[in-house]
Design a protein around this motif. Structure first.
Motif, PDB file in Angstrom:
ATOM      1  N   PRO A  65      19.898  22.621  -1.653  1.00 17.20           N
ATOM      2  CA  PRO A  65      20.230  23.878  -0.972  1.00 17.20           C
ATOM      3  C   PRO A  65      19.380  25.053  -1.424  1.00 17.20           C
ATOM      4  N   GLY A  66      19.043  25.883  -0.465  1.00 16.11           N
ATOM      5  CA  GLY A  66      18.493  27.189  -0.759  1.00 16.11           C
ATOM      6  C   GLY A  66      19.509  28.187  -0.238  1.00 16.11           C
TER       7      GLY A  66
ATOM      8  N   ILE B 101      29.285  30.647   4.621  1.00 16.80           N
ATOM      9  CA  ILE B 101      30.295  31.572   4.134  1.00 16.80           C
ATOM     10  C   ILE B 101      30.222  31.600   2.617  1.00 16.80           C
ATOM     11  N   TYR B 102      29.985  32.779   2.057  1.00 17.34           N
ATOM     12  CA  TYR B 102      29.907  32.948   0.616  1.00 17.34           C
ATOM     13  C   TYR B 102      31.200  33.577   0.105  1.00 17.34           C
ATOM     14  N   VAL B 103      31.426  33.457  -1.206  1.00 19.03           N
ATOM     15  CA  VAL B 103      32.703  33.899  -1.743  1.00 19.03           C
ATOM     16  C   VAL B 103      32.927  35.397  -1.546  1.00 19.03           C
TER      17      VAL B 103
ATOM     18  N   SER C  24      27.140  28.732  -0.772  1.00 19.09           N
ATOM     19  CA  SER C  24      28.128  28.888   0.298  1.00 19.09           C
ATOM     20  C   SER C  24      29.220  27.829   0.162  1.00 19.09           C
ATOM     21  N   VAL C  25      30.299  28.006   0.906  1.00 21.24           N
ATOM     22  CA  VAL C  25      31.381  27.014   0.903  1.00 21.24           C
ATOM     23  C   VAL C  25      30.845  25.660   1.344  1.00 21.24           C
ATOM     24  N   GLU C  26      30.004  25.653   2.370  1.00 15.46           N
ATOM     25  CA  GLU C  26      29.448  24.399   2.877  1.00 15.46           C
ATOM     26  C   GLU C  26      28.597  23.706   1.821  1.00 15.46           C
TER      27      GLU C  26
END
Length: 222
Positions: A197-198, A204-206, A137-139
């Motif tokens: 991260p999992g 928010i994903y691309v 994700s963006v985060e």
């Protein structure tokens, strides 16, 4: 402002004509605020020693773009990176996502003397590929960019910026000491990432962006 440039040679008079266009922010003279990082960057193998060149930069009168500022999205940094660096993306999803990022988060560098922001090391390219492949994700990408302690890089893009740079001296960077540190920093970043991260169910994903499910001006992207 004290800055350092890692190299295999002493660089008293930086020259943009010797700088490659295919660096993170294009043709520029790249430096760091940290001596130890410059020493590591100076050592690309175990056989050749390097030096950390020290400079003082007078920012008065220079235009500065900070890509790591809190008001900017990591996607702007990524757009700059994808514009200048050759990144092996592989999949059709990644290629489409990269093109979408370049088109929707363009950053005009032409009016700036100095660019500050993340430095893309080997592990960082791995994180970028995972993001544009819809695996991060963006985060998570923003978090990953701070792994490894690479700090920020400062890129001088214009003759006016170089005219404001004063060479002060250098510190030695023995390869037997600093090349292993460089490799270890990269490995530690990858290890921290693999343990971190999992799937991010709230992230928010691309493909959320490319499909229009999330607007490019969404506040969560900054």
């Amino acid at each position: 402002m004290e800055l350092w440039h890692g190299s295999t040679m002493i660089v008293r008079h930086p020259d943009l004509s010797f700088c490659r266009e295919s660096n993170d922010y294009g043709r520029a003279f790249y430096m760091t605020e940290h001596l130890e990082l410059a020493r590591e960057w100076a050592c690309r193998c175990e056989e050749i020693d390097g030096v950390a060149n020290r400079y003082e930069l007078d920012l008065d009168g220079l235009t500065v773009l900070d890509l790591d500022a809190g008001t900017r999205s990591v996607l702007e940094w990524l757009s700059v990176l994808l514009t200048h660096r050759v990144v092996n993306l592989g999949s059709p999803v990644a290629l489409e996502a990269a093109e979408w990022i370049r088109e929707n988060y363009p950053v005009d560098l032409s009016g700036y003397d100095v660019i500050c922001g993340y430095r893309a090391d080997d592990s960082y390219f791995s994180f970028v590929r995972q993001f544009v492949s819809n695996s991060l994700s963006v985060e998570q990408l923003s978090w990953a960019m701070r792994l490894g302690g690479l700090g920020r890089q400062v890129a001088l893009r214009t003759p006016r910026a170089l005219d404001s740079l004063e060479y002060v001296g250098f510190e030695p960077a023995p390869a037997r000491s600093f090349y292993p540190r460089r490799k270890r920093r990269d490995l530690e970043a990858r290890k921290a990432f693999s343990e971190g991260p999992g799937f991010d169910p709230e992230g928010i994903y691309v493909l959320d962006l490319v499909s229009g499910r999330v607007g490019k001006d969404d506040e969560r992207l900054r």
